[in-house]
Design a protein around this motif. Sequence first.
Motif, mmCIF file in Angstrom:
data_model
loop_
_atom_site.group_PDB
_atom_site.id
_atom_site.type_symbol
_atom_site.label_atom_id
_atom_site.label_comp_id
_atom_site.label_asym_id
_atom_site.label_seq_id
_atom_site.Cartn_x
_atom_site.Cartn_y
_atom_site.Cartn_z
ATOM 1 N N PRO A 282 0.805 -1.231 0.000
ATOM 2 C CA PRO A 282 0.000 0.000 0.000
ATOM 3 C C PRO A 282 0.837 1.280 0.000
ATOM 4 O O PRO A 282 0.321 2.362 -0.269
ATOM 5 C CB PRO A 282 -0.832 -0.109 1.287
ATOM 6 N N HIS A 283 2.149 1.156 0.308
ATOM 7 C CA HIS A 283 3.016 2.334 0.208
ATOM 8 C C HIS A 283 3.317 2.655 -1.254
ATOM 9 O O HIS A 283 3.670 3.780 -1.579
ATOM 10 C CB HIS A 283 4.360 2.081 0.901
ATOM 11 N N LEU A 284 3.265 1.630 -2.104
ATOM 12 C CA LEU A 284 3.780 1.760 -3.472
ATOM 13 C C LEU A 284 2.767 1.307 -4.502
ATOM 14 O O LEU A 284 2.942 0.278 -5.140
ATOM 15 C CB LEU A 284 5.045 0.891 -3.639
ATOM 16 N N ASP B 44 12.649 6.559 6.432
ATOM 17 C CA ASP B 44 11.586 5.910 7.198
ATOM 18 C C ASP B 44 10.232 6.296 6.593
ATOM 19 O O ASP B 44 9.893 7.463 6.514
ATOM 20 C CB ASP B 44 11.676 6.373 8.657
ATOM 21 N N VAL B 45 9.459 5.274 6.159
ATOM 22 C CA VAL B 45 8.171 5.575 5.544
ATOM 23 C C VAL B 45 7.028 5.606 6.568
ATOM 24 O O VAL B 45 5.875 5.673 6.196
ATOM 25 C CB VAL B 45 7.823 4.602 4.380
ATOM 26 N N HIS B 46 7.364 5.565 7.845
ATOM 27 C CA HIS B 46 6.339 5.682 8.896
ATOM 28 C C HIS B 46 6.603 6.901 9.793
ATOM 29 O O HIS B 46 6.690 6.784 11.007
ATOM 30 C CB HIS B 46 6.311 4.417 9.778
ATOM 31 N N PRO B 47 6.720 8.091 9.200
ATOM 32 C CA PRO B 47 7.134 9.251 10.003
ATOM 33 C C PRO B 47 6.058 9.731 10.989
ATOM 34 O O PRO B 47 6.376 10.461 11.915
ATOM 35 C CB PRO B 47 7.418 10.329 8.956
ATOM 36 N N ASN C 101 2.720 4.208 13.046
ATOM 37 C CA ASN C 101 2.513 3.024 12.209
ATOM 38 C C ASN C 101 1.179 3.084 11.453
ATOM 39 O O ASN C 101 0.119 3.090 12.063
ATOM 40 C CB ASN C 101 2.566 1.781 13.096
ATOM 41 N N PRO C 102 1.253 3.128 10.111
ATOM 42 C CA PRO C 102 0.015 3.257 9.330
ATOM 43 C C PRO C 102 -0.692 1.918 9.070
ATOM 44 O O PRO C 102 -1.718 1.899 8.398
ATOM 45 C CB PRO C 102 0.505 3.880 8.022
ATOM 46 N N HIS C 103 -0.162 0.818 9.610
ATOM 47 C CA HIS C 103 -0.785 -0.498 9.356
ATOM 48 C C HIS C 103 -1.738 -0.871 10.498
ATOM 49 O O HIS C 103 -1.880 -2.033 10.856
ATOM 50 C CB HIS C 103 0.304 -1.559 9.159
ATOM 51 N N TYR C 104 -2.374 0.156 11.048
ATOM 52 C CA TYR C 104 -3.155 0.009 12.285
ATOM 53 C C TYR C 104 -4.431 -0.805 12.103
ATOM 54 O O TYR C 104 -5.023 -1.233 13.077
ATOM 55 C CB TYR C 104 -3.481 1.400 12.847
ATOM 56 N N TYR D 13 9.141 -8.796 8.305
ATOM 57 C CA TYR D 13 9.923 -8.130 7.255
ATOM 58 C C TYR D 13 9.768 -6.609 7.391
ATOM 59 O O TYR D 13 10.704 -5.905 7.744
ATOM 60 C CB TYR D 13 9.435 -8.588 5.869
ATOM 61 N N HIS D 14 8.539 -6.139 7.158
ATOM 62 C CA HIS D 14 8.218 -4.716 7.280
ATOM 63 C C HIS D 14 7.508 -4.543 8.621
ATOM 64 O O HIS D 14 7.080 -5.515 9.232
ATOM 65 C CB HIS D 14 7.302 -4.337 6.109
ATOM 66 N N ARG D 15 7.384 -3.294 9.055
ATOM 67 C CA ARG D 15 6.709 -3.048 10.329
ATOM 68 C C ARG D 15 5.185 -3.006 10.113
ATOM 69 O O ARG D 15 4.528 -2.042 10.494
ATOM 70 C CB ARG D 15 7.205 -1.701 10.877
HETATM 71 ZN ZN LIG Z 1 4.553 0.483 6.214
#
Ligand SMILES: [Zn+2]
Length: 317
Positions: A67-69, A140-143, A146-149, A211-213
């Motif tokens: 979802p980031h890309l 860092d793509v989570h500035p 955490n957007p995976h909430y 792997y990812h957060r």
């Molecule tokens: Zn992420």
Amino acid sequence: MPFSDLRQRLSGWRVALATLVAAFTFAAPAAGAVKVITSTEDLAAIVGEVGGDRVDVESLARGYQDPHLVEPKPSFILKLHSADLLVVVGRELEVGWLPRLVQQSRNSRIQPGGSGYLDASLNARILDIPTGEVSRAMGDVHPLGNPHYWLDPDNGRRIAQAVRDRLSQISPGDAQEFARRYADFDRRLAEAEKRWDGLMAPYRGVEIVTYHRSWSNLAERFGLKVIGYVEPKPGIPPSPAHTLALTQEMKQRGVRLIIVEPYFDVRTPNSIARASGARVLVLTPSVGGVKEAGTYIALFDYNLRLLASALQPAGAR
Ligand SMILES: [Zn+2]
């Protein structure tokens, strides 16, 4: 291709798009369902739970994508142009692809701050909120936390509440129906949570690596401890030094499981697993990532079943 040709092509594309937008506006149904666009399938699933047949909901990203890309497409602009409501994950998850499309949609309702723009993160419990100075320049793509909430069912509930409230503002005549459907979703989710708590109870305190957060909320909710990540930082690919340190840490602590999202290369996780005696488990962070995860509740059923089975002691399998 020379620059002038490229410019000509782009301007041709713009004209074609403007024509399409005009045609689409003309053809859009005036009455009936609230037209909702979401950035992800998780949000679309929750909007569907609350809205039922009073909404016409569609996600831009597919559940199997990072979802980031997400690759922006002209068709996204058309969908956004006629939307009554846009629901986003927020916390800069979509910053690389969505804001420009929203701007280009020429739909004032769905601009940030508009009556048809809903940032679902504002009603959710957010983890990993940075305390020091944060800069995207550091990668860092989570500035903003955490957007995976959405991977905590209680956040699913909070998202559903925000959706219910906003849909009721947009279509007051349907408010009762949205309230009824929300209550039904809340009840089914609570029942499912009992089932998931039972399934995961034996594994409280178990240490894992991801792997990812993506799994902070899921792990916290079900009592797993994430002790490390294959990525040195969210969005930064694995480096040899980090991989080596992580492998040693996992050996020392006896970590047996590495969770990987379906859109990452499994070569590094596989080599870490080989060297540390762990195993790799691919889970799907989003609705629609696999066909078994077709609803918000099914997403947890699918992932937690796989997780519990991977964490079971070898003799019990
Ligand atoms: Zn992420």
